[in-house]
Design an enzyme around this catalytic site. Structure first.
Site, PDB file in Angstrom:
ATOM      1  N   TYR A 117    -131.275  24.131  31.245  1.00 15.88           N
ATOM      2  CA  TYR A 117    -130.722  22.971  31.946  1.00 15.88           C
ATOM      3  C   TYR A 117    -130.721  23.296  33.432  1.00 15.88           C
ATOM      4  O   TYR A 117    -130.265  24.379  33.821  1.00 15.88           O
ATOM      5  CB  TYR A 117    -129.290  22.697  31.463  1.00 15.88           C
ATOM      6  CG  TYR A 117    -128.571  21.601  32.224  1.00 15.88           C
ATOM      7  CD1 TYR A 117    -127.500  21.909  33.078  1.00 15.88           C
ATOM      8  CD2 TYR A 117    -128.937  20.266  32.106  1.00 15.88           C
ATOM      9  CE1 TYR A 117    -126.822  20.912  33.769  1.00 15.88           C
ATOM     10  CE2 TYR A 117    -128.263  19.260  32.791  1.00 15.88           C
ATOM     11  CZ  TYR A 117    -127.206  19.592  33.620  1.00 15.88           C
ATOM     12  OH  TYR A 117    -126.537  18.604  34.316  1.00 15.88           O
TER      13      TYR A 117
ATOM     14  N   ASP B  32    -133.829  29.662  38.315  1.00 16.51           N
ATOM     15  CA  ASP B  32    -132.595  28.884  38.466  1.00 16.51           C
ATOM     16  C   ASP B  32    -131.431  29.813  38.119  1.00 16.51           C
ATOM     17  O   ASP B  32    -131.107  30.002  36.941  1.00 16.51           O
ATOM     18  CB  ASP B  32    -132.623  27.658  37.549  1.00 16.51           C
ATOM     19  CG  ASP B  32    -131.339  26.857  37.668  1.00 16.51           C
ATOM     20  OD1 ASP B  32    -131.228  25.801  37.033  1.00 16.51           O
ATOM     21  OD2 ASP B  32    -130.429  27.301  38.405  1.00 16.51           O
TER      22      ASP B  32
ATOM     23  N   LYS C 145    -122.254  27.673  41.732  1.00 17.05           N
ATOM     24  CA  LYS C 145    -121.060  28.171  41.040  1.00 17.05           C
ATOM     25  C   LYS C 145    -120.341  29.267  41.818  1.00 17.05           C
ATOM     26  O   LYS C 145    -119.569  28.986  42.736  1.00 17.05           O
ATOM     27  CB  LYS C 145    -121.446  28.629  39.630  1.00 17.05           C
ATOM     28  CG  LYS C 145    -121.942  27.446  38.747  1.00 17.05           C
ATOM     29  CD  LYS C 145    -122.289  27.875  37.357  1.00 17.05           C
ATOM     30  CE  LYS C 145    -123.062  26.804  36.629  1.00 17.05           C
ATOM     31  NZ  LYS C 145    -122.205  25.836  35.928  1.00 17.05           N
TER      32      LYS C 145
END
Ligand code: KE4
Length: 427
Positions: free
Chosen positions: A143, A238, A266
């Site tokens: 994702y 990613d 994050k």
């Protein structure tokens, strides 16, 4: 009974789609109602009905130091005395960028954005501009945020064009995204043989955290690097989830493979909205205003987020990282032992302070393997653990995170409760 959570969720569903600000929070993956958070402290969350949980979601991996970490709060408090946002250059964004580059030297330059989605969307645009090509290759189960290019499900064969995985994604856009199974270099070859000369980038979560936890096989990432070089495509890691999580310097440090572009998020916001994309200077020099590739953001480099990220990364030393990694490995080994003692098919793995588990005897090396795990057992286990005050991700296809605030006593308490929860769930 969760009286106040239920009442608040009833109001929430009337004004927010599904009652949440992001889908996974609605507990659709496990059934039942989510609890409403009152506050977080260290390794713990407390809900509005004063129930306490040992938290292994940690805001989906954003909180490396735990909830309400005092040095992070102090940094935010100090920064906000001077204002909260300027939309103008500040020194603090330079300081954080320099620290990120010190930890990840292959990010020779980087651009801050506010979310991982922006980071990956921008990295893809840059890769398409740099190569003059339009197709990208992603991997099943990875994702990369909700950009149109990524809301694509695999077509029937690995070399077929992507199909939209959400209404609103035009077929013509989805068709530009190819997908292959993770850990399958033959599948990658199949895609490359058909589309190599049109491939702008290969994008991958170096360790998957969005299909549950799935580690790369030793040759896989090196194989992607070689394939990208062979066909003239860019390799994009990613690392929104794995950055500063699976090693102090992320995947490049852990696996010794350098991507051309890397996205992070994050942890670098320390719990506030911040993300970035970066990599080779010749590529990043193409980003406006240095170059023609446009990307912008009102709150990019927000000074409060920069302060929180700086405070976090400064404390996230290799020694602290090692301590949290050891605790994570003890948690995972303990869960494996308990499952074996109870005769429950179970597999678990970890990298740094990120971990995952599946109710399945064989190791999980692809999204197909993950989907073949016992999801109903996961659901029963999730709720049995939650009722005992242990909060794992509310989906079998997410990862778990240990923070610096999780002490040995938390791991011991977790394992005690996990044993009871496994016993209850297997019945
Ligand atoms: P955001 O746009 O949510 O900041 O980041 C998107 C993203 C990009 N890349 C990776 C590897 C990610 O894990 C994410 C976001 N992760 C999810 C957790 N599965 C965030 C939780 C959510 O969607 O609410």
């Amino acid at each position: 009974m969760r009286g106040r959570s239920a009442a608040i969720m009833a109001r929430a569903r009337d004004v927010l789609p599904g009652g949440v600000s992001s889908p996974v929070r609605a507990f659709k993956g496990v059934g039942g109602e989510p609890f409403v958070v009152q506050r977080g402290a260290g390794a713990r969350l407390v809900d509005v009905d004063d129930r306490e949980y040992i938290d292994y979601v940690m805001s989906w991996g954003a909180l490396a130091l735990g909830h309400a970490s005092p040095p992070v709060l102090d940094a935010i408090a100090e920064a906000m005395q001077g204002g909260t946002s300027f939309g103008a250059p500040t020194e603090i964004e330079v300081e954080l960028a320099e620290l990120v580059r010190q930890r990840m030297p292959h990010l020779e330059m980087l651009r801050f954005v506010s979310t991982g989605t922006e980071a990956t969307m921008s990295a893809i645009r840059l890769a398409r501009a740099a190569t003059g090509r339009d197709r990208i290759l992603k991997f099943d189960g990875c994702y990369h945020g909700h950009g149109d290019a990524f809301l694509v499900r695999a077509g029937s064969g690995v070399a077929t064009l992507g199909l939209p995985d959400s209404p609103g994604v035009p077929d013509v856009l989805a068709a530009l995204t190819l997908s292959a199974p993770f850990n399958d270099l033959d599948g990658v070859r199949g895609v490359v043989d058909g589309h190599g000369d049109r491939l702008a980038a290969i994008i991958v979560e170096p360790v998957i955290g969005n299909a549950g936890f799935i580690a790369p096989e030793p040759a896989f990432l090196r194989g992607l690097r070689a394939t990208a070089d062979e066909v003239g495509a860019l390799l994009i890691f990613d690392e929104v989830m794995t950055g500063f999580r699976i090693a102090p310097g992320g995947a490049a440090e852990r696996f010794g493979v350098r991507a051309d572009l890397t996205t992070i998020g994050k942890i670098i916001g320390g719990g506030l909205p911040a993300a970035a994309y970066g990599g080779r200077r010749d590529l990043m020099d193409m980003v406006a205003p240095s170059g023609p590739v446009y990307q912008a953001g009102t709150l990019s480099g927000n000074p409060l987020a920069m302060a929180a990220g700086l405070a976090t990364l400064r404390l996230l030393t290799p020694a602290l990282h090692q301590k949290v990694e050891t605790r994570t490995a003890r948690l995972v080994a303990g869960m494996r032992t308990l499952a074996a003692r109870l005769g429950i098919p179970f597999t678990a793995d970890s990298a740094g302070s990120m971990f995952g588990f599946f109710f399945r005897a064989e190791p999980v090396r692809s999204f197909a393997d993950a989907r073949a795990s016992d999801v109903s057992m996961f659901r029963r286990f999730f709720h049995a653990a939650l009722s005992r005050g242990v909060y794992f991700a509310p989906s079998p296809f997410e990862a778990g995170f240990v923070s610096a605030a999780h002490g040995d006593a938390d791991i011991d308490a977790t394992l005690e409760r996990v044993e009871q929860a496994m016993d209850e769930a297997r019945a």
